[in-house]
Scaffold this motif. Structure first.
Motif, PDB file in Angstrom:
ATOM      1  N   UNK A  50     -13.862   6.297  38.643  1.00 42.21           N
ATOM      2  CA  UNK A  50     -12.744   5.747  39.422  1.00 42.21           C
ATOM      3  C   UNK A  50     -12.546   4.249  39.185  1.00 42.21           C
ATOM      4  N   UNK A  51     -13.363   3.685  38.289  1.00 44.95           N
ATOM      5  CA  UNK A  51     -13.264   2.271  37.931  1.00 44.95           C
ATOM      6  C   UNK A  51     -13.534   1.348  39.125  1.00 44.95           C
ATOM      7  N   UNK A  52     -14.360   1.814  40.029  1.00 47.84           N
ATOM      8  CA  UNK A  52     -14.767   0.935  41.132  1.00 47.84           C
ATOM      9  C   UNK A  52     -15.843  -0.029  40.645  1.00 47.84           C
ATOM     10  N   UNK A  53     -16.587   0.416  39.642  1.00 46.38           N
ATOM     11  CA  UNK A  53     -17.563  -0.475  39.010  1.00 46.38           C
ATOM     12  C   UNK A  53     -17.353  -0.426  37.491  1.00 46.38           C
ATOM     13  N   UNK A  54     -17.718  -1.503  36.846  1.00 44.51           N
ATOM     14  CA  UNK A  54     -17.504  -1.584  35.400  1.00 44.51           C
ATOM     15  C   UNK A  54     -18.672  -1.005  34.628  1.00 44.51           C
ATOM     16  N   UNK A  72      -4.063   2.708  36.316  1.00 41.41           N
ATOM     17  CA  UNK A  72      -3.005   3.013  37.285  1.00 41.41           C
ATOM     18  C   UNK A  72      -2.490   4.430  37.062  1.00 41.41           C
ATOM     19  N   UNK A  75      -5.274   6.969  38.075  1.00 44.19           N
ATOM     20  CA  UNK A  75      -5.469   7.131  39.529  1.00 44.19           C
ATOM     21  C   UNK A  75      -4.287   7.818  40.200  1.00 44.19           C
ATOM     22  N   UNK A  76      -3.125   7.707  39.577  1.00 43.71           N
ATOM     23  CA  UNK A  76      -1.933   8.415  40.084  1.00 43.71           C
ATOM     24  C   UNK A  76      -2.186   9.927  40.130  1.00 43.71           C
ATOM     25  N   UNK A  80      -9.252  12.082  45.740  1.00 47.00           N
ATOM     26  CA  UNK A  80     -10.672  11.862  46.009  1.00 47.00           C
ATOM     27  C   UNK A  80     -11.001  12.130  47.467  1.00 47.00           C
ATOM     28  N   UNK A  99       1.083   5.061  54.786  1.00 49.33           N
ATOM     29  CA  UNK A  99       0.655   3.907  53.981  1.00 49.33           C
ATOM     30  C   UNK A  99       0.212   4.369  52.590  1.00 49.33           C
ATOM     31  N   UNK A 100      -0.599   5.423  52.592  1.00 49.42           N
ATOM     32  CA  UNK A 100      -1.129   5.907  51.308  1.00 49.42           C
ATOM     33  C   UNK A 100      -0.027   6.567  50.491  1.00 49.42           C
ATOM     34  N   UNK A 102       3.030   5.987  50.255  1.00 49.31           N
ATOM     35  CA  UNK A 102       3.948   5.039  49.629  1.00 49.31           C
ATOM     36  C   UNK A 102       3.533   4.599  48.235  1.00 49.31           C
ATOM     37  N   UNK A 103       2.268   4.761  47.911  1.00 45.50           N
ATOM     38  CA  UNK A 103       1.789   4.293  46.611  1.00 45.50           C
ATOM     39  C   UNK A 103       1.849   5.363  45.515  1.00 45.50           C
ATOM     40  N   UNK A 104       2.189   6.605  45.910  1.00 39.62           N
ATOM     41  CA  UNK A 104       2.198   7.683  44.917  1.00 39.62           C
ATOM     42  C   UNK A 104       3.620   8.142  44.617  1.00 39.62           C
TER      43      UNK A 104
END
Lengths: 289, 225
Positions: A50-54, A72, A75-76, A80, A99-100, A102-104
């Motif tokens: 999920x690219x939360x850590x490198x 981007x 994650x679209x 999860x 709220x969530x 709106x981003x998809x």
């Protein structure tokens, strides 16, 4: 068909813990279980996907795209559910959803409303006042409502009672079967996976012990019960862990087909291995790498 | 960006009403208590700067950073949106600070005096110096880091105060630094408003915020969440 998720040579060093050369893939329309003891690196792998850590090295391709440079777009299409979903507890469920959503771009409000009815989610209730199980269902509804092609579940059933857990898994399975989603399901409640997984990746001390279809595990591994004749030098190479008691020896063997041949004619009892036993013997047996 | 701003408003709206309500009350009280423009603008700059920073720290406090990072947003985009929120909230703080002396019947500060010297420009500069430094710090160290920072600042203040007491009659570096800082602030506040001064301040504000934004993006791109 190309794998939905393909991890190759993944490495991450935290100093005290190292994820080393992790390689596995998830095929479209399948459920992969990620198992292993606590601290084996399951959540780290999920965070890396999920690219939360490198990552330090290796490659993670999701839907054929690099998970960092095209994060981007990746994650679209990922949904999860975590053990403790991160929601703002002072918002109502419907507000948190809006709220969530709106981003998809692919948000399906009809699907969300249907799932809320199915899951009996109280839309007007504060998120902080939802039970743990309800939060898990809410997270699942959110994950499914933006038409994610890959669901990543990290211990979603931890802390749920058996009835709720079973219901959650049945709902999950039904939705996945209907819509052909792929799932990466990390859990230490391995009985959950026996019901729903198509393949299993076993992580131990930051390394992949095996990544194989579930049926293959039942062919390759078995539990044998018998006397001390099980501990002979001939069988030793196949014993991956055993427990000795006054009643006899119970052992986990790899390459079960060969062991069957070796023990043909003896009064040894073969049983199908459960994932619980697999983890137990691999982690407590005397055959640690 | 719009979705992000909406998210921020929904997350923080209750605290927004409470904090900024308290800020208005405090500014009304302060403007009625002291007629000093220097003091009023110093307090207004402090409050207008701290408010947006506390909002940012709330996301970390409620462990929503991971949720944000899991949404289909680029990390640079997240930081751009955070700065847009910061600037909006700073704008709200500036607006309240400038409007209170006009509308409060209790204000001892004459509205006409507000723009007669460099106070508004100094106010903007101080505000931007504070936020442009604090914001990358919060992006990097989060809520706990901010708390630790505040404690360290207070401890450092106590140590410096002790040093200044011990060095009373002798050369006192602490006092020299403080005098230089206060002198700079007084200079800024006393500077007449001219076109070139306004332009210079605008460039300084832009550069400060730009550097702060780029630093935050650099930090956040590499941060493990």
């Amino acid at each position: 068909m190309a794998p939905l998720l393909e991890i190759t040579g993944l490495q991450k060093d935290f100093g005290g813990f190292r994820l080393a050369d992790v390689t596995f893939s998830v095929e479209p329309g399948t459920i992969m279980g990620l198992i292993g003891p606590n601290g084996a690196g399951k959540t780290t792998i999920i965070k890396l996907i999920l690219d939360l850590i490198g990552r330090d090295d290796g490659e993670i391709r999701v839907f054929g795209m690099d998970n960092r440079s095209q994060g981007v777009r990746v994650r679209e299409r990922i949904g999860f559910v975590f053990e403790e979903p991160a929601f703002y507890r002072y918002l109502r469920v419907e507000r948190m959803k809006s709220i969530i959503a709106g981003h998809y771009r692919n948000w399906d409000e009809g699907c969300f409303q249907r799932l809320c009815r199915e899951f009996e989610l109280p839309l007007k209730r504060m998120v902080g006042r939802l039970s743990r199980g309800m939060k898990a269902k809410f997270a699942l509804a959110l994950a499914l409502s933006h038409r994610a092609d890959l669901l990543i579940l990290d211990e979603p059933t931890a802390g749920l009672d058996p009835v709720f857990r079973r219901e959650f898994l049945e709902r999950l399975l039904a939705v996945i079967q209907d819509e052909g989603k792929s799932v990466l399901f990390s859990t230490h409640i391995t009985s959950d996976l026996e019901r729903i997984a198509d393949s299993i990746t076993y992580i131990r001390q930051g390394k992949v012990l095996f990544s194989t279809p579930k049926d293959q595990i039942f062919e390759d591994w078995a539990i044998v019960k018998g006397g001390e004749e099980l501990l002979t030098q001939v069988l030793r190479p196949y014993l991956r862990g055993f427990r000795q008691s006054p009643l006899g020896v119970k052992a986990l063997v790899s390459d079960a087909g060969t062991v069957r041949k070796l023990l043909r004619g003896s009064e040894i009892c073969f049983e199908r291995v459960t994932f619980d036993e697999l983890v137990y013997f691999l982690e407590t047996g005397d055959d640690h790498d | 960006m719009i979705d992000w701003l909406r998210k921020e408003f929904l997350f923080h709206r209750k605290v927004f009403y409470i904090n900024y309500g308290m800020m208005i009350v405090y500014l009304i009280w302060f403007s009625s208590y002291s007629g000093s423009l220097n003091a009023y603008f110093s307090v207004a700059a402090l409050m207008s700067g701290i408010m947006p920073v506390t909002f940012q720290a709330r996301e970390d406090r409620f462990r929503l950073t991971a949720l944000t990072a899991l949404l289909p947003l680029s990390r640079d985009g997240v930081i751009r949106a955070k700065y847009a929120t910061l600037w909006l909230l700073m704008g709200v703080g500036i607006l309240f600070s400038l409007v209170v002396p006009f509308v409060s019947p209790l204000a001892k500060i004459s509205p006409a005096s507000l723009f007669s010297s460099g106070h508004p420009i100094a106010f903007l500069l101080l505000l931007n110096i504070a936020t442009s430094f604090l914001f990358p710090f919060i992006i990097r160290f989060g809520w706990m880091g901010t708390m630790v920072f505040m404690v360290v600042i207070q401890l450092a203040g106590a140590v410096l105060f002790l040093i200044s007491v011990l060095l009373r009659g002798q050369a006192n570096p602490f006092r020299s630094v403080m005098r230089a800082m206060m002198g700079s602030i007084r200079y800024l506040m006393g500077h007449p408003i001219t076109v070139s001064w306004v332009l210079l301040a605008a460039v300084a504000v832009f550069l400060l915020q730009y550097l702060s934004l780029k630093t935050s993006q650099f930090i956040y791109r590499r941060k493990d969440l």
